[in-house]
Design a protein around this motif. Structure first.
Motif, PDB file in Angstrom:
ATOM      1  N   ALA A  49      20.049  52.649  50.467  1.00 30.31           N
ATOM      2  CA  ALA A  49      19.902  51.353  49.791  1.00 30.31           C
ATOM      3  C   ALA A  49      20.023  51.511  48.274  1.00 30.31           C
ATOM      4  N   SER A  50      19.601  52.648  47.753  1.00 31.65           N
ATOM      5  CA  SER A  50      19.604  52.838  46.298  1.00 31.65           C
ATOM      6  C   SER A  50      21.001  53.121  45.755  1.00 31.65           C
ATOM      7  N   SER A  51      21.779  53.951  46.466  1.00 33.39           N
ATOM      8  CA  SER A  51      23.104  54.331  45.965  1.00 33.39           C
ATOM      9  C   SER A  51      24.227  53.464  46.525  1.00 33.39           C
ATOM     10  N   GLY A  52      23.970  52.796  47.661  1.00 37.05           N
ATOM     11  CA  GLY A  52      25.022  52.020  48.297  1.00 37.05           C
ATOM     12  C   GLY A  52      26.087  52.889  48.939  1.00 37.05           C
ATOM     13  N   MET A  53      25.773  54.166  49.146  1.00 36.97           N
ATOM     14  CA  MET A  53      26.696  55.115  49.766  1.00 36.97           C
ATOM     15  C   MET A  53      25.983  55.850  50.892  1.00 36.97           C
ATOM     16  N   ILE A  54      26.760  56.436  51.782  1.00 35.49           N
ATOM     17  CA  ILE A  54      26.176  57.352  52.754  1.00 35.49           C
ATOM     18  C   ILE A  54      26.024  58.688  52.030  1.00 35.49           C
ATOM     19  N   ASP A  55      24.788  59.105  51.835  1.00 30.72           N
ATOM     20  CA  ASP A  55      24.504  60.322  51.080  1.00 30.72           C
ATOM     21  C   ASP A  55      24.261  61.483  52.045  1.00 30.72           C
ATOM     22  N   PRO A  56      23.938  62.688  51.542  1.00 32.03           N
ATOM     23  CA  PRO A  56      23.731  63.829  52.442  1.00 32.03           C
ATOM     24  C   PRO A  56      22.730  63.575  53.563  1.00 32.03           C
ATOM     25  N   GLU A  57      21.661  62.846  53.258  1.00 28.49           N
ATOM     26  CA  GLU A  57      20.681  62.532  54.298  1.00 28.49           C
ATOM     27  C   GLU A  57      21.297  61.613  55.357  1.00 28.49           C
ATOM     28  N   GLY A  58      22.062  60.634  54.897  1.00 24.76           N
ATOM     29  CA  GLY A  58      22.738  59.726  55.822  1.00 24.76           C
ATOM     30  C   GLY A  58      23.747  60.449  56.696  1.00 24.76           C
ATOM     31  N   ILE A  59      24.441  61.439  56.107  1.00 21.27           N
ATOM     32  CA  ILE A  59      25.411  62.223  56.880  1.00 21.27           C
ATOM     33  C   ILE A  59      24.698  63.057  57.938  1.00 21.27           C
ATOM     34  N   GLU A  60      23.503  63.538  57.614  1.00 26.84           N
ATOM     35  CA  GLU A  60      22.701  64.278  58.602  1.00 26.84           C
ATOM     36  C   GLU A  60      22.391  63.377  59.810  1.00 26.84           C
ATOM     37  N   PHE A  61      21.989  62.135  59.532  1.00 30.23           N
ATOM     38  CA  PHE A  61      21.695  61.191  60.620  1.00 30.23           C
ATOM     39  C   PHE A  61      22.966  60.860  61.408  1.00 30.23           C
ATOM     40  N   LEU A  62      24.069  60.699  60.691  1.00 29.80           N
ATOM     41  CA  LEU A  62      25.358  60.420  61.341  1.00 29.80           C
ATOM     42  C   LEU A  62      25.740  61.567  62.277  1.00 29.80           C
ATOM     43  N   LYS A  86      33.775  62.714  46.928  1.00 25.19           N
ATOM     44  CA  LYS A  86      32.570  63.420  46.493  1.00 25.19           C
ATOM     45  C   LYS A  86      31.899  64.093  47.687  1.00 25.19           C
ATOM     46  N   GLN A  87      31.719  65.395  47.589  1.00 27.07           N
ATOM     47  CA  GLN A  87      31.142  66.157  48.692  1.00 27.07           C
ATOM     48  C   GLN A  87      29.774  65.606  49.075  1.00 27.07           C
ATOM     49  N   GLY A  88      29.605  65.338  50.385  1.00 27.11           N
ATOM     50  CA  GLY A  88      28.317  64.883  50.888  1.00 27.11           C
ATOM     51  C   GLY A  88      28.072  63.391  50.746  1.00 27.11           C
ATOM     52  N   TYR A  89      29.111  62.643  50.327  1.00 25.92           N
ATOM     53  CA  TYR A  89      28.950  61.195  50.138  1.00 25.92           C
ATOM     54  C   TYR A  89      30.169  60.452  50.683  1.00 25.92           C
ATOM     55  N   PHE A  90      29.919  59.327  51.355  1.00 30.57           N
ATOM     56  CA  PHE A  90      30.982  58.431  51.796  1.00 30.57           C
ATOM     57  C   PHE A  90      30.736  57.057  51.175  1.00 30.57           C
ATOM     58  N   SER A  91      31.731  56.534  50.471  1.00 25.90           N
ATOM     59  CA  SER A  91      31.628  55.165  49.950  1.00 25.90           C
ATOM     60  C   SER A  91      32.040  54.183  51.041  1.00 25.90           C
ATOM     61  N   LEU A  92      31.748  52.904  50.820  1.00 24.24           N
ATOM     62  CA  LEU A  92      32.110  51.883  51.804  1.00 24.24           C
ATOM     63  C   LEU A  92      33.620  51.827  51.999  1.00 24.24           C
ATOM     64  N   ASN A  93      34.386  51.900  50.906  1.00 17.09           N
ATOM     65  CA  ASN A  93      35.844  51.839  51.021  1.00 17.09           C
ATOM     66  C   ASN A  93      36.403  53.052  51.763  1.00 17.09           C
ATOM     67  N   GLU A  94      35.836  54.225  51.497  1.00 17.54           N
ATOM     68  CA  GLU A  94      36.272  55.437  52.205  1.00 17.54           C
ATOM     69  C   GLU A  94      35.960  55.312  53.700  1.00 17.54           C
ATOM     70  N   TRP A  95      34.774  54.827  54.001  1.00 14.19           N
ATOM     71  CA  TRP A  95      34.343  54.619  55.391  1.00 14.19           C
ATOM     72  C   TRP A  95      35.281  53.648  56.108  1.00 14.19           C
ATOM     73  N   ARG A  96      35.573  52.540  55.443  1.00 14.26           N
ATOM     74  CA  ARG A  96      36.483  51.549  56.022  1.00 14.26           C
ATOM     75  C   ARG A  96      37.852  52.166  56.306  1.00 14.26           C
ATOM     76  N   LYS A  97      38.369  52.897  55.336  1.00 17.32           N
ATOM     77  CA  LYS A  97      39.694  53.499  55.477  1.00 17.32           C
ATOM     78  C   LYS A  97      39.746  54.444  56.670  1.00 17.32           C
ATOM     79  N   GLY A  98      38.735  55.312  56.785  1.00 19.96           N
ATOM     80  CA  GLY A  98      38.716  56.294  57.858  1.00 19.96           C
ATOM     81  C   GLY A  98      38.499  55.681  59.222  1.00 19.96           C
ATOM     82  N   LEU A  99      37.502  54.809  59.332  1.00 23.09           N
ATOM     83  CA  LEU A  99      37.173  54.258  60.655  1.00 23.09           C
ATOM     84  C   LEU A  99      38.212  53.259  61.138  1.00 23.09           C
TER      85      LEU A  99
END
Length: 229
Positions: A49-62, A86-99
């Motif tokens: 919620a703070s960064s608006g990105m999937i961070d390393p912790e979020g990637i662990e959950f993923l 950026k290593q360990g981070y996914f932005s919304l646009n990157e996520w959209r592009k990949g998925l």
């Protein structure tokens, strides 16, 4: 009295309109919009919620939901598909592009897409780009151009280990014991890729140090030949 044309009110575009085609386009657009909405919803399951990105912790959950280790090469392949910067981070646009490219709008679909993603990356036309991306992805500091030896050893094992195990094991052992180099740059990294693909191993019979190989590989081959007697 002027005669009224029977085609009054029909413009060129209106006359050529195909109602069935319009209906199909409308349905396709709505389906695509719904798919993107689900992709976005999935992103916010893991985003901070703070960064608006999937961070390393979020990637662990993923990774936990995908039932893969965070060190699994398929996580790096997923980052490649998203072109994550950026290593360990996914932005919304990157996520959209990949998925969107993977046609995965649920975690179940993403999980099922991983084997096909791996096959895509392993194609020779894609693998050299993935290999180059793996190095760039590990450049975590601004203007950084090289990576420390230990990180390179781990990356070599992750990216090339399954295909070129004997070469990777020997190269990693050499890198960890030599004292001339503390970091590896992109030119040397790409040289390792060319080496495992082109050089006969372990006899090294077609290695020619007069050709344009990085000096570190000349030293590696010299070390290997000395051991072989």
């Amino acid at each position: 009295m002027p005669r009224t044309s029977s085609k009054k009110g029909l413009t060129g575009s209106a006359a050529s309109t195909n109602p069935a085609a319009d209906l199909f386009r409308s349905a396709s657009s709505k389906a695509a919009s719904k798919e993107m909405e689900r992709i976005d919803q999935l992103f916010y399951v893991y985003a901070s919620a703070s960064s608006g990105m999937i961070d390393p912790e979020g990637i662990e959950f993923l990774c936990s939901d995908l039932e893969v280790e965070h060190t699994d090469v398929r996580v790096l392949m997923l980052a490649w598909k998203m072109q994550s910067e950026k290593q360990g981070y996914f932005s919304l646009n990157e996520w959209r592009k990949g998925l969107k490219a993977l046609r995965a709008d649920t975690i179940q679909k993403l999980k099922k897409a991983l084997p096909e993603l791996e096959r895509e990356v392993r194609r020779p036309s894609n693998f050299v780009d993935f290999y180059s991306y793996a190095f760039q992805y590990c450049l975590t500091e601004e203007k950084q151009k090289s990576i420390d030896i230990e990180s390179i050893c781990l990356l070599l094992d992750l990216v090339l280990g399954s295909q070129f195990r004997p070469q990777v094991d020997s190269l990693v052992q050499y890198l960890r014991t030599q004292t001339d180099y503390k970091v590896i740059n992109m030119d040397q990294w790409m040289g390792f890729f060319r080496f495992v693909n082109e050089i006969s191993f372990p006899d090294l019979s077609n290695y020619d140090s007069n050709l344009a190989w990085p000096l570190i590989l000349d030293n590696f081959v010299e070390s290997m030949r000395a051991k072989q007697g």
